[in-house]
Design an enzyme around this catalytic site. Structure first.
Site, PDB file in Angstrom:
ATOM      1  N   TYR A 148      37.729  19.681  99.532  1.00 17.25           N
ATOM      2  CA  TYR A 148      37.850  18.468  99.536  1.00 17.25           C
ATOM      3  C   TYR A 148      36.922  17.468  98.316  1.00 17.25           C
ATOM      4  CZ  TYR A 148      37.101  13.890 100.998  1.00 17.25           C
ATOM      5  OH  TYR A 148      36.840  11.738 101.267  1.00 17.25           O
ATOM      6  N   LYS A 171      37.793  15.961  95.352  1.00 15.15           N
ATOM      7  CA  LYS A 171      37.120  14.524  94.791  1.00 15.15           C
ATOM      8  C   LYS A 171      36.482  14.835  93.402  1.00 15.15           C
ATOM      9  CE  LYS A 171      37.195  11.211  97.478  1.00 15.15           C
ATOM     10  NZ  LYS A 171      38.150  10.390  97.667  1.00 15.15           N
TER      11      LYS A 171
END
Length: 345
Positions: A144, A148
């Site tokens: 994740y 990002k």
């Protein structure tokens, strides 16, 4: 010859406006007199003065419909960070953001405010009063975060005075508040299963938790200060409550507020991290045969047992940021908003 109508500065779009942060942002924008278009994969509520557009983030034509006559876009669409769907993270955070940038530029949008994450600089080791000039994590704590980082780079690199397209990234940390589908429900679920008896490490590590209304305030301030001659162009900004708290004190206050016992037994950080690492390796090795979802992942152990809090000095200086709601008031309001999660309910 028809002249192009300049988009109203009070007309904006919130991509991901059906989510936790997105909905709070939409409600505040409406309160401030903005006309708001929401673009999301689903519609979860109705609000006067808000138009909803359902669609896929990677569908540029659907985005262009939602961005018609819009001058300002907030991009806060993102899958839940604790998912293990790598393809979804890549599709939404990277490919979707690339499509959002293209759609904004084609639609004549002037400002794009991204919801990034303070974790883009976190590698699982202590960060104390971290500033925005910290390098991106070379070893992100999870996939994740890896996506990002890519997302933030795409948005900030798209900033162009020549094209009249200005971008800024907001890096909140530990968002919580009413309607939060992650932190408080997961915490209560763990407590009900008897998994919140232990403190990882000595319990002294300070962490930022940020009330959702303060995160919203930071986003709107950034949008209103984002101009051709402002220092915000192409920059990232930490937005927190500016009140670091011991990680386990925060957890205890929420749990006790909802009628559960505070964790009290200490486990050595290195031991727990080692076990989490072994479990993670085991899940990877056994993945073709069986799916295991361990409670303790290396990422969760690192988040629970290290210092990670950030400086808001740049946001204070460049956009006059100051938290609107104190941490204690925020915890009180959050606990009060979850009567259905109280012990015995």
């Amino acid at each position: 010859m028809a002249t192009r109508v300049r988009p109203s500065s009070k007309r904006c779009a919130v991509i991901g406006g059906s989510g936790f942060l997105g909905r709070h942002l939409v409600e505040r924008l409406v309160d401030k007199g903005y006309s708001v278009a929401v673009f999301d994969i689903r519609q979860s509520y109705e609000l006067p003065g808000v138009t909803f557009h359902q669609g896929d983030l990677c569908d540029k034509q659907a985005l262009l419909t939602a961005l018609k006559d819009v001058s300002l876009v907030f991009h806060c669409a993102s899958p839940a960070p604790f998912s293990d769907d790598r393809a979804l993270f890549q599709r939404v955070n990277v490919e979707g953001t690339r499509t959002v940038i293209q759609a904004c530029q084609e639609a004549g949008v002037q400002k794009l405010v991204l919801t990034s994450s303070a974790s883009v600089v976190f590698e699982g080791t202590d960060i104390k009063n971290g500033k925005e000039d910290l390098p991106y994590a070379k070893k992100p704590i999870d996939y994740y975060t890896e996506t990002k980082i890519q997302q933030e780079k795409l948005v900030l690199e798209a900033c162009s005075k020549e094209k009249g397209f200005f971008t800024v990234a907001i890096r909140p940390h530990g968002i919580f508040g009413p309607r939060d589908p992650q932190l408080v429900p997961i915490l209560v679920d763990s407590a009900r299963q008897g998994k919140m008896k232990f403190i990882i490490g000595d319990g002294s590590n300070l962490v930022d938790f940020t009330f959702v209304e303060n995160v919203v305030h930071g986003h709107i301030l950034a949008a209103e200060h984002l101009k051709p001659d402002s220092p915000l162009c192409g920059k990232a900004y930490h937005i927190t409550n500016d009140e670091p708290i011991r990680f386990w004190d925060f957890m205890s206050q929420v749990l006790v507020g909802l009628g559960y016992d505070a964790p009290r037994y200490h486990l050595p950080y290195t031991l727990v991290y080692g076990i989490a690492l072994l479990l993670w390796l085991l899940t990877v090795l056994l993945r073709p045969l069986v799916t295991i979802k361990p409670t303790f992942t290396p990422m969760r152990v690192a988040l629970a047992g290290t210092y990670h809090y950030y400086s808001c000095a740049r946001a204070k200086q460049d956009m006059g940021y100051k938290p609107l709601v104190s941490l204690q008031e925020a915890i009180t309001r959050t606990v009060a908003s979850y009567p259905h999660l109280r012990k015995g309910s």
